[in-house]
Write an enzyme that holds these catalytic residues in place. Structure first.
Site, PDB file in Angstrom:
ATOM      1  N   ARG A 289     -13.652  10.813  12.297  1.00 44.79           N
ATOM      2  CA  ARG A 289     -13.869   9.924  11.152  1.00 44.79           C
ATOM      3  C   ARG A 289     -13.896  10.724   9.848  1.00 44.79           C
ATOM      4  O   ARG A 289     -13.336  10.315   8.847  1.00 44.79           O
ATOM      5  CB  ARG A 289     -15.178   9.125  11.328  1.00 44.79           C
ATOM      6  CG  ARG A 289     -15.617   8.389  10.075  1.00 44.79           C
ATOM      7  CD  ARG A 289     -16.621   7.268  10.314  1.00 44.79           C
ATOM      8  NE  ARG A 289     -17.603   7.527  11.339  1.00 44.79           N
ATOM      9  CZ  ARG A 289     -18.652   8.356  11.209  1.00 44.79           C
ATOM     10  NH1 ARG A 289     -18.853   9.011  10.093  1.00 44.79           N
ATOM     11  NH2 ARG A 289     -19.490   8.523  12.213  1.00 44.79           N
TER      12      ARG A 289
ATOM     13  N   TYR B 215      -3.538  -9.352  -6.563  1.00 45.90           N
ATOM     14  CA  TYR B 215      -3.423  -9.815  -5.181  1.00 45.90           C
ATOM     15  C   TYR B 215      -4.714 -10.586  -4.842  1.00 45.90           C
ATOM     16  O   TYR B 215      -5.824 -10.121  -5.134  1.00 45.90           O
ATOM     17  CB  TYR B 215      -3.237  -8.613  -4.242  1.00 45.90           C
ATOM     18  CG  TYR B 215      -3.500  -8.963  -2.803  1.00 45.90           C
ATOM     19  CD1 TYR B 215      -2.762  -9.956  -2.157  1.00 45.90           C
ATOM     20  CD2 TYR B 215      -4.511  -8.341  -2.087  1.00 45.90           C
ATOM     21  CE1 TYR B 215      -3.023 -10.299  -0.841  1.00 45.90           C
ATOM     22  CE2 TYR B 215      -4.770  -8.676  -0.766  1.00 45.90           C
ATOM     23  CZ  TYR B 215      -4.026  -9.663  -0.155  1.00 45.90           C
ATOM     24  OH  TYR B 215      -4.292 -10.002   1.139  1.00 45.90           O
TER      25      TYR B 215
ATOM     26  N   ASP C  75      -3.487  -0.199  -9.116  1.00 44.91           N
ATOM     27  CA  ASP C  75      -2.893  -0.520  -7.823  1.00 44.91           C
ATOM     28  C   ASP C  75      -1.375  -0.417  -7.993  1.00 44.91           C
ATOM     29  O   ASP C  75      -0.756  -1.195  -8.708  1.00 44.91           O
ATOM     30  CB  ASP C  75      -3.325  -1.946  -7.422  1.00 44.91           C
ATOM     31  CG  ASP C  75      -2.822  -2.346  -6.037  1.00 44.91           C
ATOM     32  OD1 ASP C  75      -1.786  -1.807  -5.600  1.00 44.91           O
ATOM     33  OD2 ASP C  75      -3.458  -3.206  -5.396  1.00 44.91           O
TER      34      ASP C  75
ATOM     35  N   LYS D 188       2.604  -1.819   2.721  1.00 47.82           N
ATOM     36  CA  LYS D 188       3.808  -2.351   2.078  1.00 47.82           C
ATOM     37  C   LYS D 188       4.910  -1.283   2.033  1.00 47.82           C
ATOM     38  O   LYS D 188       5.352  -0.836   3.070  1.00 47.82           O
ATOM     39  CB  LYS D 188       3.437  -2.892   0.694  1.00 47.82           C
ATOM     40  CG  LYS D 188       2.185  -3.795   0.701  1.00 47.82           C
ATOM     41  CD  LYS D 188       2.396  -5.009   1.569  1.00 47.82           C
ATOM     42  CE  LYS D 188       1.258  -6.005   1.645  1.00 47.82           C
ATOM     43  NZ  LYS D 188      -0.115  -5.595   1.601  1.00 47.82           N
TER      44      LYS D 188
HETATM   45  C1  LIG Z   1      -0.890  -5.433  -4.558  1.00 45.67           C
HETATM   46  C2  LIG Z   1      -1.746  -5.384  -3.321  1.00 45.67           C
HETATM   47  N1  LIG Z   1      -2.841  -4.628  -3.313  1.00 45.67           N
HETATM   48  C3  LIG Z   1      -3.644  -4.558  -2.229  1.00 45.67           C
HETATM   49  C4  LIG Z   1      -3.372  -5.288  -1.096  1.00 45.67           C
HETATM   50  C5  LIG Z   1      -4.308  -5.199   0.089  1.00 45.67           C
HETATM   51  O1  LIG Z   1      -3.775  -4.333   1.047  1.00 45.67           O
HETATM   52  P1  LIG Z   1      -4.000  -4.481   2.631  1.00 45.67           P
HETATM   53  O2  LIG Z   1      -3.389  -5.788   3.042  1.00 45.67           O
HETATM   54  O3  LIG Z   1      -3.330  -3.278   3.191  1.00 45.67           O
HETATM   55  O4  LIG Z   1      -5.474  -4.464   2.849  1.00 45.67           O
HETATM   56  C6  LIG Z   1      -2.236  -6.080  -1.053  1.00 45.67           C
HETATM   57  C7  LIG Z   1      -1.933  -6.880   0.150  1.00 45.67           C
HETATM   58  O5  LIG Z   1      -1.089  -7.743   0.136  1.00 45.67           O
HETATM   59  C8  LIG Z   1      -1.398  -6.142  -2.207  1.00 45.67           C
HETATM   60  O6  LIG Z   1      -0.304  -6.916  -2.239  1.00 45.67           O
END
Ligand SMILES: Cc1ncc(COP(=O)(O)O)c(C=O)c1O
Length: 392
Positions: free
Chosen positions: A54, A106, A180, A205
């Site tokens: 971990r 998101y 992000d 993604k």
């Molecule tokens: C722009 C963005 N940030 C964060 C996330 C969250 O990521 P995860 O689904 O890997 O937890 C997503 C998920 O769709 C996203 O599109």
């Protein structure tokens, strides 16, 4: 030959950094999957770099080294998901602290702020971060985090990272600016170079790119932040498995090639949709019609496979279009080799309060596409027949 990894080009780094066969006795050309949960110590508290999986794992370390290098960062940490990475950042805050967040995020990140941070006494203001002055006006003495996504999901709005960073450094020097970077991947945008303190990716993604792993990461150049986040990564414990790290380490090697193809395909699809009589409007930062096209061109070296468009009609027409698609799969998520389509209002962004959805323009006619790497004419033909089917 460049002296350091950082002097290598992106296309070379993504294949080689963190992969040195001399790390392993076997000289395996790809990092082995190290499944051990614990590691032999030479004497009590005298270990060879790893104690317990971990807190650190050899397969994860290779991936973290590579990810840091792609964002031109000193440090990278991997998490069990993009939201687990986001949650570790929220753990840096205490009751009474304040977050300024972009209002177009998101849905899951917005939900984490609204449903998990706010009830614990952390204040959150959601603002239109396209305007750095709006961000500046929202800053307070207790602001500890400014959180933006650019381009935003799903409206493809662009935040001027350098301008927001300058506003935060002036108005709330105690705050961290987090960007992000999921939609652009490190291939097309490097927020740390533009003044961000940390970068977050949903590796799920583009970075992994094959719709088979859920993972997230954080990169930073700030040693103190790295130490705090590294502590939280272990203390909170939302780490990815060695097998998943191996898979990402494999998928990432084609990131530069995939991003180029996503960029080309999505731009062609956007241009096709822009001329289609059944399409009201297309939102893609690479189109001259995008209100922030020039900023997007200045800030990013390419565009991804993401775009959205307003179909003529409403929920009924959107449903017909989405069920008529043959190559585009109706599914959440994005950024993988196969093309996906979805309806944010009832899928990825259903958790956004209805009033905010309406203000942002996330209507039932807004379709989001993640354009994959297939032959673009096949994708255009598929959209063409589905658009026709939407009005029947
Ligand atoms: C722009 C963005 N940030 C964060 C996330 C969250 O990521 P995860 O689904 O890997 O937890 C997503 C998920 O769709 C996203 O599109």
């Amino acid at each position: 030959m460049p002296a350091t990894d950082q002097e290598l080009s992106f296309e070379t780094k993504v294949v080689h950094v963190g992969q040195d066969p001399q790390q392993w006795n076997s000289r395996a050309v790809v990092p082995p999957i190290s499944m051990a949960t614990t590691f032999q110590q030479r004497g009590p508290a005298d270990h060879a770099g790893f104690e317990y999986s971990r807190s650190g794992n050899p397969t994860r370390s290779c991936l973290e080294e590579l990810l840091a290098s792609l964002e031109n960062a000193k440090f990278a940490m991997c998490y069990a998901s993009g939201l687990a990475a986001t949650d570790n950042v929220v753990h840096l805050l205490e009751t009474g602290d304040h977050i300024v967040a972009f209002d177009d995020l998101y849905g899951g990140v917005g939900r984490l702020f609204r449903a998990c941070a706010m009830p614990k006494g952390i204040e959150v203001d959601f603002v239109d971060a396209r305007d750095p002055q709006v961000v500046a006006a929202a800053l307070k003495p207790n602001t500890k985090l400014v959180w933006v996504e650019t381009p935003s999901n799903p409206m493809m709005k662009i935040v001027d990272i350098a301008a927001v960073s300058a506003a935060v450094k002036k108005g709330a020097p105690q705050a961290i600016l987090a960007v992000d970077n999921t939609f652009m991947s490190p291939c097309f945008q490097n927020p740390l170079q533009q003044g961000a303190d940390i970068v977050i990716h949903s590796i799920t993604k583009y970075i992994n790119g094959h719709s088979d792993i859920v993972m997230g990461c954080i990169m930073t150049n700030n040693l103190k932040l790295h130490e705090k986040l590294r502590f939280l990564q272990n203390a909170v414990g939302a780490v990815p498995s060695p097998f998943d790290c191996y898979m990402v380490n494999r998928g990432i090697k084609t990131l530069a090639l995939r991003m180029q193809r996503h960029h080309e395909n999505a731009l062609k699809v956007a241009k096709f949709l822009e001329t289609h009589p059944l399409v009201e409007k297309v939102i893609h930062p690479g189109l001259e019609s995008h209100p922030q096209h020039l900023l997007a061109k200045r800030q990013c070296s390419g565009f991804s496979g993401m775009l959205c468009f307003y179909l003529k009609g409403g929920l009924a027409e959107s449903r017909k279009l989405l069920s008529a698609l043959k190559l585009f799969t109706l599914a959440e998520s994005l950024g993988a080799v196969e093309s996906l389509a979805e309806l944010p209002s009832v899928m990825t962004h259903a958790s956004v309060p209805a009033e905010l959805r309406a203000r942002l323009g996330i209507s039932d006619a807004l379709i989001r596409l993640s354009v994959g790497i297939e032959a673009v004419q096949d994708l255009i033909d598929d959209l063409d027949q589905a658009l026709a089917a939407s009005q029947k």
